[in-house]
Design an enzyme around this catalytic site. Structure first.
Site, PDB file in Angstrom:
ATOM      1  N   GLU A 112       0.794  -1.227   0.000  1.00 17.99           N
ATOM      2  CA  GLU A 112       0.000   0.000   0.000  1.00 17.99           C
ATOM      3  C   GLU A 112       0.832   1.286   0.000  1.00 17.99           C
ATOM      4  O   GLU A 112       0.824   2.043   0.974  1.00 17.99           O
ATOM      5  CB  GLU A 112      -0.941   0.009   1.220  1.00 17.99           C
ATOM      6  CG  GLU A 112      -1.843  -1.209   1.306  1.00 17.99           C
ATOM      7  CD  GLU A 112      -2.892  -1.097   2.417  1.00 17.99           C
ATOM      8  OE1 GLU A 112      -2.778  -0.213   3.266  1.00 17.99           O
ATOM      9  OE2 GLU A 112      -3.829  -1.901   2.410  1.00 17.99           O
ATOM     10  N   GLU A 171      -5.369  -8.677   1.222  1.00 18.04           N
ATOM     11  CA  GLU A 171      -5.988  -8.321   2.512  1.00 18.04           C
ATOM     12  C   GLU A 171      -7.463  -8.061   2.304  1.00 18.04           C
ATOM     13  O   GLU A 171      -7.852  -7.369   1.363  1.00 18.04           O
ATOM     14  CB  GLU A 171      -5.392  -7.031   3.109  1.00 18.04           C
ATOM     15  CG  GLU A 171      -4.023  -7.179   3.691  1.00 18.04           C
ATOM     16  CD  GLU A 171      -3.492  -5.877   4.287  1.00 18.04           C
ATOM     17  OE1 GLU A 171      -4.291  -5.009   4.718  1.00 18.04           O
ATOM     18  OE2 GLU A 171      -2.255  -5.731   4.303  1.00 18.04           O
TER      19      GLU A 171
HETATM   20  C1  FCB Z   1      -4.297  -2.027   5.754  1.00 14.84           C
HETATM   21  C2  FCB Z   1      -2.910  -2.376   6.226  1.00 14.84           C
HETATM   22  C3  FCB Z   1      -2.890  -3.424   7.310  1.00 14.84           C
HETATM   23  C4  FCB Z   1      -4.028  -3.270   8.292  1.00 14.84           C
HETATM   24  C5  FCB Z   1      -5.338  -3.104   7.576  1.00 14.84           C
HETATM   25  C6  FCB Z   1      -6.534  -2.971   8.493  1.00 14.84           C
HETATM   26  O1  FCB Z   1      -4.285  -0.732   5.220  1.00 14.84           O
HETATM   27  O2  FCB Z   1      -2.139  -2.850   5.155  1.00 14.84           O
HETATM   28  O3  FCB Z   1      -1.631  -3.378   7.924  1.00 14.84           O
HETATM   29  O4  FCB Z   1      -3.763  -2.280   9.179  1.00 14.84           O
HETATM   30  O5  FCB Z   1      -5.291  -1.986   6.738  1.00 14.84           O
END
Ligand code: FCB
Length: 442
Positions: A170, A352
């Protein structure tokens, strides 16, 4: 509902599809005295930055509990574990490898291999060594080269142990949250900083991809981007324009250079001092071919026209998770379909996805039916994207366990495993059991 399910013929249920759990070094490791300080240590020590005034000095004490944690991962039956490497743990201030830090990770990687769990290694999940920040951090072009040196050394040290590398996690968060609005480390504020930091991060990504192509040609090498799809509050021309601008500024700013070697066209609208310093050849370096694209997805946002040439972001409206983000799974389908239309995509991994919920541990159980519902809706949304022709090869739950949630400290729990921070006891939540059942029933 206590189980997760997908249509029997879903590609997500094929044996080739990878299901995993994800974590990040600073959020779980602790063990801070055996590594160099990073920007998050300093940020946490600055009053007012972290909601509960906490820090990452101990976190989930994964540094000492890693063997049990991997046994736990194995017990869930997942195919893969996505972890990140702490740069300040493995590289000394003089730029050479720190053998103690390297051994911490090679032990983990060897244990994963022994248990047949694929290692998805993220090389940068926000914990920049503080001594590099002291020289300007990601605003200093040289940091991209320091980063490439670290990637060169660590990928040689890991040899064939890694199934997949992600260069960055990110870059939007590192640059925009960290250097433009200052809610993340290092806490710099100013529109003149965000794009410059982003460019050096992306340059680092491209240099690292070149290094990985040389050192780890058998690994799946790519990058992890987060997307928050942008929706207009109305169909007025002004709101649609502001929304398109927001999408370019927040999402496509990272995607387009990586895929096409170009920034979005809005770069021409930005005042000169807000533009990145692009050297000849940079964009070609940034646009290295990717073996896969990691997509992190949590929520969407709404936009409307503003008084300046930017946009106004509307606060999230319900249904919300405990961190205040709207639950809108359809945006995941729409995002993947639109990316597939705009770009020639490599295989996608959802690296994620997950939700913070108000969990309570009672009689040794966490009955997080709300989180199961979040996962169910998003897995269905992902399945729907595959029906529309998007190739998705894997999915990772964020997160394996509750952990240090950045500016929210330990107040927000994203785990499918509950962590008691006093005893470091782990308890698999109902969502963890449901996820495990879905995976092992294939
Ligand atoms: C993302 C991050 C991760 C976590 C989630 C909730 O932006 O990559 O580390 O904090 O959010």
């Amino acid at each position: 509902m206590k189980q997760l399910s997908l249509p029997a013929n879903s590609p997500l249920l094929s044996k080739e599809f990878t299901f995993g759990v994800a974590t990040a070094s600073f959020q779980i490791e602790g063990g801070a005295d055996s590594r160099l300080p990073c920007i998050w240590d300093k940020f946490c020590a600055t009053p007012g930055k972290i909601a509960d005034n906490s820090n990452g000095l101990v976190a989930c004490d994964h540094y000492n509990n890693w063997a049990n944690d991997i046994e736990l991962i194995d017990s869930l039956g997942v195919d893969a574990y996505r972890l990140s490497i702490s740069w300040p743990r493995v590289i000394k201030a003089d730029g050479s490898l720190n053998p103690v830090g390297v051994k911490f990770y090679t032990d983990i990687l060897d244990e994963l291999a022994r248990r047949n769990i694929k290692a998805f290694v993220t090389l940068y999940h926000w914990d920049l060594p503080q001594h590099l920040e002291d020289k300007g951090g990601w605003l200093n072009r040289n940091t991209a080269f320091e980063y490439a040196n670290y990637v060169d050394l660590i990928s040689q040290a890991f040899a064939e142990r890694v199934y997949s590398y992600a260069t960055l996690n990110e870059p939007f968060c590192s640059s925009y949250l960290g250097y433009e609005i200052g809610v993340h480390a290092p806490g710099k504020v100013g529109r003149e900083f965000g794009r410059k930091a982003a460019h050096h991060l992306l340059l680092g990504h491209g240099l690292a991809m070149q290094v990985l192509a040389k050192n780890s040609p058998n690994a799946l090498n790519g990058i992890v981007l987060n997307f928050t799809p942008c929706y207009p509050v109305s169909q007025s021309e002004a709101d649609l324009k502001a929304t398109a601008f927001a999408d370019d500024y927040i999402n496509q700013w990272y995607m387009r250079p990586v895929m096409e070697g170009k920034y979005p066209d809005i770069i021409a609208q930005l005042p000169a001092e807000q533009r990145p310093d692009i050297h000849p050849g940079d964009m070609e370096i940034i646009a290295q071919p990717l073996d896969y694209l990691g997509v992190n997805f949590y929520t969407r946002l709404h936009y409307q026209a503003s008084d300046d040439d930017f946009y106004d972001e509307r606060p999230h409206q319900g249904p919300l998770t405990d961190i205040g983000w709207e639950i809108y799974p359809q945006a995941l389908t729409e995002l993947l379909v639109s990316l597939n239309e705009k770009y020639t995509l490599p295989p996608i991994y959802i690296t994620e996805n997950g939700a913070a919920m108000k969990d309570t541990l009672a009689n040794g159980e966490v009955n997080d039916l709300d989180r199961i519902s979040y996962y169910q809706q998003h897995l269905t949304a992902l399945h729907n994207a595959t029906l529309q022709g998007v190739r998705v090869d894997g999915y990772f739950a964020w997160s394996l366990m509750d952990n240090f949630e950045w500016a929210e400290g330990y107040l927000k729990r994203f785990g499918i495993v509950y962590v008691d921070y006093h005893t470091q006891q782990r308890t698999v939540k109902a969502s963890g059991l449901a996820y495990s059942n879905l995976i092992t029933s294939r």
